[in-house]
Design a protein around this motif. Structure first.
Motif, PDB file in Angstrom:
ATOM      1  N   SER A 113       0.826  -1.208   0.000  1.00  0.00           N
ATOM      2  CA  SER A 113       0.000   0.000   0.000  1.00  0.00           C
ATOM      3  C   SER A 113       0.862   1.259   0.000  1.00  0.00           C
ATOM      4  O   SER A 113       1.813   1.364   0.775  1.00  0.00           O
ATOM      5  CB  SER A 113      -0.908   0.020   1.227  1.00  0.00           C
ATOM      6  N   THR A 114       0.504   2.193  -0.854  1.00  0.00           N
ATOM      7  CA  THR A 114       1.214   3.477  -0.867  1.00  0.00           C
ATOM      8  C   THR A 114       0.737   4.378   0.267  1.00  0.00           C
ATOM      9  O   THR A 114       1.433   5.308   0.645  1.00  0.00           O
ATOM     10  CB  THR A 114       1.006   4.216  -2.201  1.00  0.00           C
ATOM     11  N   LEU A 115      -0.432   4.107   0.804  1.00  0.00           N
ATOM     12  CA  LEU A 115      -1.024   4.996   1.803  1.00  0.00           C
ATOM     13  C   LEU A 115      -0.526   4.737   3.224  1.00  0.00           C
ATOM     14  O   LEU A 115      -0.704   5.574   4.103  1.00  0.00           O
ATOM     15  CB  LEU A 115      -2.544   4.902   1.747  1.00  0.00           C
ATOM     16  N   THR A 116       0.149   3.620   3.472  1.00  0.00           N
ATOM     17  CA  THR A 116       0.645   3.362   4.826  1.00  0.00           C
ATOM     18  C   THR A 116       1.728   4.352   5.228  1.00  0.00           C
ATOM     19  O   THR A 116       1.970   4.554   6.409  1.00  0.00           O
ATOM     20  CB  THR A 116       1.188   1.923   4.964  1.00  0.00           C
ATOM     21  N   ALA A 117       2.358   4.992   4.258  1.00  0.00           N
ATOM     22  CA  ALA A 117       3.383   6.004   4.563  1.00  0.00           C
ATOM     23  C   ALA A 117       2.782   7.231   5.245  1.00  0.00           C
ATOM     24  O   ALA A 117       3.507   8.065   5.775  1.00  0.00           O
ATOM     25  CB  ALA A 117       4.107   6.414   3.285  1.00  0.00           C
ATOM     26  N   THR A 118       1.461   7.340   5.269  1.00  0.00           N
ATOM     27  CA  THR A 118       0.794   8.494   5.880  1.00  0.00           C
ATOM     28  C   THR A 118       0.491   8.284   7.356  1.00  0.00           C
ATOM     29  O   THR A 118      -0.123   9.150   7.980  1.00  0.00           O
ATOM     30  CB  THR A 118      -0.541   8.789   5.160  1.00  0.00           C
ATOM     31  N   ALA A 119       0.937   7.188   7.934  1.00  0.00           N
ATOM     32  CA  ALA A 119       0.581   6.842   9.316  1.00  0.00           C
ATOM     33  C   ALA A 119       0.839   7.981  10.304  1.00  0.00           C
ATOM     34  O   ALA A 119       0.070   8.175  11.217  1.00  0.00           O
ATOM     35  CB  ALA A 119       1.327   5.583   9.748  1.00  0.00           C
ATOM     36  N   GLY A 120       1.877   8.754  10.133  1.00  0.00           N
ATOM     37  CA  GLY A 120       2.189   9.827  11.072  1.00  0.00           C
ATOM     38  C   GLY A 120       1.690  11.197  10.655  1.00  0.00           C
ATOM     39  O   GLY A 120       2.055  12.196  11.269  1.00  0.00           O
ATOM     40  N   LEU A 121       0.854  11.267   9.628  1.00  0.00           N
ATOM     41  CA  LEU A 121       0.361  12.561   9.145  1.00  0.00           C
ATOM     42  C   LEU A 121      -1.045  12.830   9.672  1.00  0.00           C
ATOM     43  O   LEU A 121      -1.939  12.024   9.493  1.00  0.00           O
ATOM     44  CB  LEU A 121       0.328  12.586   7.612  1.00  0.00           C
ATOM     45  N   ASN A 122      -1.236  14.000  10.308  1.00  0.00           N
ATOM     46  CA  ASN A 122      -2.585  14.343  10.771  1.00  0.00           C
ATOM     47  C   ASN A 122      -3.308  15.274   9.802  1.00  0.00           C
ATOM     48  O   ASN A 122      -4.472  15.613  10.007  1.00  0.00           O
ATOM     49  CB  ASN A 122      -2.554  14.946  12.171  1.00  0.00           C
ATOM     50  N   SER A 123      -2.614  15.678   8.725  1.00  0.00           N
ATOM     51  CA  SER A 123      -3.230  16.520   7.694  1.00  0.00           C
ATOM     52  C   SER A 123      -2.372  16.426   6.435  1.00  0.00           C
ATOM     53  O   SER A 123      -1.240  15.947   6.490  1.00  0.00           O
ATOM     54  CB  SER A 123      -3.320  17.976   8.151  1.00  0.00           C
ATOM     55  N   PHE A 124      -2.947  16.897   5.319  1.00  0.00           N
ATOM     56  CA  PHE A 124      -2.177  16.881   4.078  1.00  0.00           C
ATOM     57  C   PHE A 124      -2.755  17.905   3.113  1.00  0.00           C
ATOM     58  O   PHE A 124      -3.943  18.205   3.143  1.00  0.00           O
ATOM     59  CB  PHE A 124      -2.188  15.499   3.426  1.00  0.00           C
ATOM     60  N   PHE A 125      -1.873  18.417   2.253  1.00  0.00           N
ATOM     61  CA  PHE A 125      -2.265  19.421   1.266  1.00  0.00           C
ATOM     62  C   PHE A 125      -3.298  18.879   0.292  1.00  0.00           C
ATOM     63  O   PHE A 125      -3.328  17.694  -0.011  1.00  0.00           O
ATOM     64  CB  PHE A 125      -1.045  19.902   0.472  1.00  0.00           C
ATOM     65  N   LEU A 126      -4.097  19.789  -0.215  1.00  0.00           N
ATOM     66  CA  LEU A 126      -5.178  19.468  -1.134  1.00  0.00           C
ATOM     67  C   LEU A 126      -5.165  20.499  -2.253  1.00  0.00           C
ATOM     68  O   LEU A 126      -4.864  21.669  -2.019  1.00  0.00           O
ATOM     69  CB  LEU A 126      -6.500  19.562  -0.358  1.00  0.00           C
TER      70      LEU A 126
END
Length: 146
Positions: free
Chosen positions: A28-41
């Motif tokens: 999964s490419t999305l597991t790298a987001t585990a420590g992110l509480n927000s992200f640009f849109l």
């Protein structure tokens, strides 16, 4: 664009250097987001993202003329490092921001005028032996990359 908390080892994608690099579809490419509480849109994502996320506009520094800049972000959690959307290796919502879906690829500045496609060499789904090739035998981008 390169996000230091997501792209740990970004390098410009190079036909010669990465000629035999492959992406494992089982990682999964999305597991790298585990420590992110927000992200640009991006603004083009607002209609889809607002159905599932809070969109917050944050100060993002100033431009060359000294004007304040604002960046829209989607919120995944309230505490630092908290991602309530990621459920193990599965994304818990229907919509994931475009830059996250493109991971391990991103864009980086080559200079003031040009951008280059970059790849995060730290991503655990990269392989030289198994997966979907990024370049074909002639060194041309595969359909997956284009």
């Amino acid at each position: 664009m390169i996000h230091k908390d997501l792209h740990k080892a970004p390098v410009a994608l190079d036909r010669a250097l990465h000629k035999d690099l492959k992406l494992r579809a089982d990682v999964s490419t999305l597991t790298a987001t585990a420590g992110l509480n927000s992200f640009f849109l991006t603004t083009g994502e607002f209609a889809d993202a607002c159905k599932e996320y809070a969109i917050v506009f944050l100060r993002a520094g100033t431009d060359a003329q000294g004007n304040d800049q604002v960046a829209p972000v989607v919120v995944f959690g309230l505490a630092q490092g908290e991602n309530l959307v990621l459920e193990g290796e599965r994304w818990g919502y229907r919509y994931a921001p475009a830059v996250l879906r493109a991971n391990p690829f991103t864009m980086g500045r080559a200079d003031a005028e040009r951008y280059v496609v970059c790849i995060d060499e730290s991503w655990k789904g990269l392989s030289r032996t198994e997966g979907l090739p990024i370049f074909d035998e002639a060194g041309e981008p595969t359909q997956m990359l284009t």
